[in-house]
Design an enzyme around this catalytic site. Structure first.
Site, PDB file in Angstrom:
ATOM      1  N   GLY A  68       0.835  -1.209   0.000  1.00  0.00           N
ATOM      2  CA  GLY A  68       0.000   0.000   0.000  1.00  0.00           C
ATOM      3  C   GLY A  68       0.858   1.243   0.000  1.00  0.00           C
ATOM      4  N   ASN A  69       0.273   2.362   0.351  1.00  0.00           N
ATOM      5  CA  ASN A  69       1.051   3.599   0.441  1.00  0.00           C
ATOM      6  C   ASN A  69       0.417   4.518   1.501  1.00  0.00           C
ATOM      7  OD1 ASN A  69      -0.932   5.428  -0.894  1.00  0.00           O
ATOM      8  ND2 ASN A  69      -0.585   4.003  -2.593  1.00  0.00           N
ATOM      9  N   HIS A  70       0.995   5.711   1.657  1.00  0.00           N
ATOM     10  CA  HIS A  70       0.613   6.578   2.783  1.00  0.00           C
ATOM     11  C   HIS A  70      -0.600   7.463   2.523  1.00  0.00           C
ATOM     12  CE1 HIS A  70       4.160   5.448   4.945  1.00  0.00           C
ATOM     13  NE2 HIS A  70       4.933   5.812   3.944  1.00  0.00           N
TER      14      HIS A  70
END
Ligand code: PMT
Length: 401
Positions: free
Chosen positions: A211-213
């Site tokens: 995923g990412n932020h």
């Protein structure tokens, strides 16, 4: 429309954030509004009637019975107001409002009010995160009230988290926007706006993902702003804890890039403006392990395959849609953004760079540059709500050309 001449009833309950109300009153009075303050008995421990009445230029009431034996009529106060703002709204006052525990002047006035009600909650982070608070805020929205969410930061307890009352400027802007947009022909009336937001999660096994932020804040702000301007808004979001305050927004939750692509194309044909603010994972594991992967070896190799590029596909299938992309960059920002504008067949791209402090992921702020094929406009660091306004102003100006 300005707030000059508007009658604003401010109900203060007993929390430390009550000190900020002085700034809100001063702002409204400076802009020509009439302000009447009422308060709960506990609020008097935090701020004085004298300071509030000096600023509001009216007596402040906390009881049904005045000093001279007169009656402070909750009904008259409620019917006088064009708008009521409960700020700070403690967990206790919120709960009483929702459940009709009418044991003080503030609640009796609130229950008699026919005007729109704004609620700016303020409490410690654990109280704010408590399911009873979430439920009460949800019920308040169902009653048609407008919630001005608490902000994150350092709290009076010394703890850090979400719970501090929205800044007076935010409360003032929200109320002013309400007066500006209510009853007016709205600038995006009749348009359908589709927005992608948040991250995507690409499963590795039943437990883990890539995923990412992205928090979803930028996309949710865009959705709220587009809806305020009268658009029908379809918001397609990856996993995010953001909440939508405007119940007319159609929110579709997805997890992976492929799910987001499929959801976008359920609606794409009927869309007038597409805005891709999601941070879509570019790659996903080729295989998703059916069981949790055991950590038997020193290293683990996961083969990744490219995800579909949702925005590029939207660009390829564009007929009448006005397409806005985002570019999140860390180097060669302008060149990369312009490359994406071209390659994805966009009408406009919003660049945010992680090299700019306060820009990009997670923050409540962003700093953007907008490019079309012929124009460039640079903006200062602003709240994501304001950035959303700038982006939509720019879109509207392009549509008029
Ligand atoms: O969610 P927040 O915490 O508020 O953060 C906001 C944000 C930083 C995520 C947002 O402002 C932003 O920049 N979003 C785009 C992030 C991104 O993935 O940029 P990109 O340069 O990798 O992608 C370019 C464009 O193509 C984007 O519009 C993206 O949505 C789209 N894209 C990318 C890859 C892919 N597979 N499909 C896409 O649609």
């Amino acid at each position: 429309m300005s707030i000059s001449g508007k009658k604003i009833l401010i109900a203060v309950s007993g929390g430390i954030a009550a000190y900020k109300i002085h700034f809100l009153i001063r702002d409204f009075i400076k802009k020509g509004a009439e302000v009447q303050v009422i308060m709960t008995p506990d609020a008097e421990h935090f701020v004085t009637k004298l300071s509030l009445s000096t600023l509001s230029k009216k007596p402040v009431y906390s009881d049904f019975y005045g000093d001279n034996g007169n009656w402070n009529s909750h009904v008259e106060l409620a019917l006088w107001a064009d708008v009521m703002i409960v700020a700070p709204c403690t967990a206790n006052t919120l709960s009483k409002m929702i459940h009709g525990m009418c044991d003080n002047l503030v609640i009796a006035t609130y229950m008699s009010a026919k005007c729109p009600v704004f609620i700016a909650p303020a409490m410690d982070l654990d109280m704010y995160a408590h399911p009873s608070t979430s439920k009460n805020l949800e019920l308040a929205e169902n009653y048609g009230h407008k919630i001005i969410p608490a902000e994150s930061g350092e709290l009076a307890s010394g703890l850090v988290g979400q719970g501090r009352m929205a800044e007076p400027e935010t409360i003032a802007n929200t109320v002013e926007n309400f007066f500006t947009y209510s009853g007016k022909t709205k600038s995006l009336e009749g348009k359908t706006v589709l927005i992608t937001a948040g991250p995507t999660y690409e499963a590795i096994d039943p437990v883990r993902f890539i995923g990412n932020h992205s928090s979803g804040k930028m996309g949710f702000s865009l959705a709220e702003e587009a809806s305020k301007r009268g658009a029908k808004v379809i918001l397609i979001s990856g996993p995010s804890t953001q909440v939508i305050h405007d119940k007319t927004i159609e929110l579709h939750k997805v997890t992976s890039a492929r799910e987001m692509l499929a959801k976008v194309f359920e609606f794409y044909e009927g869309v007038d403006i597409g805005i891709a603010s999601a941070a879509v994972a570019d790659y996903a594991p080729k295989e998703i392990a059916r069981e949790k992967i055991k950590k038997n070896d020193e290293s683990l190799t996961i083969e990744l395959i490219k995800n579909p590029d949702i925005l590029k596909t939207m660009g390829e299938k564009k007929t009448h849609q006005f397409l806005v992309g985002f570019a999140l960059e860390t180097q060669n920002e302008e060149e990369n953004a312009k490359g994406k504008l071209e390659k994805k067949n966009l009408d406009m791209i919003v660049l945010n760079s992680l090299r700019d402090e306060g820009a990009g992921f997670k923050n409540d702020t962003n700093k953007i540059k907008i490019f079309t094929k012929t124009e460039k406009k640079e903006f200062s660091l602003k709240s994501k709500d304001e950035v959303a306004g700038d982006i939509l102003d720019f879109v509207e100006a392009q549509l008029l050309k």
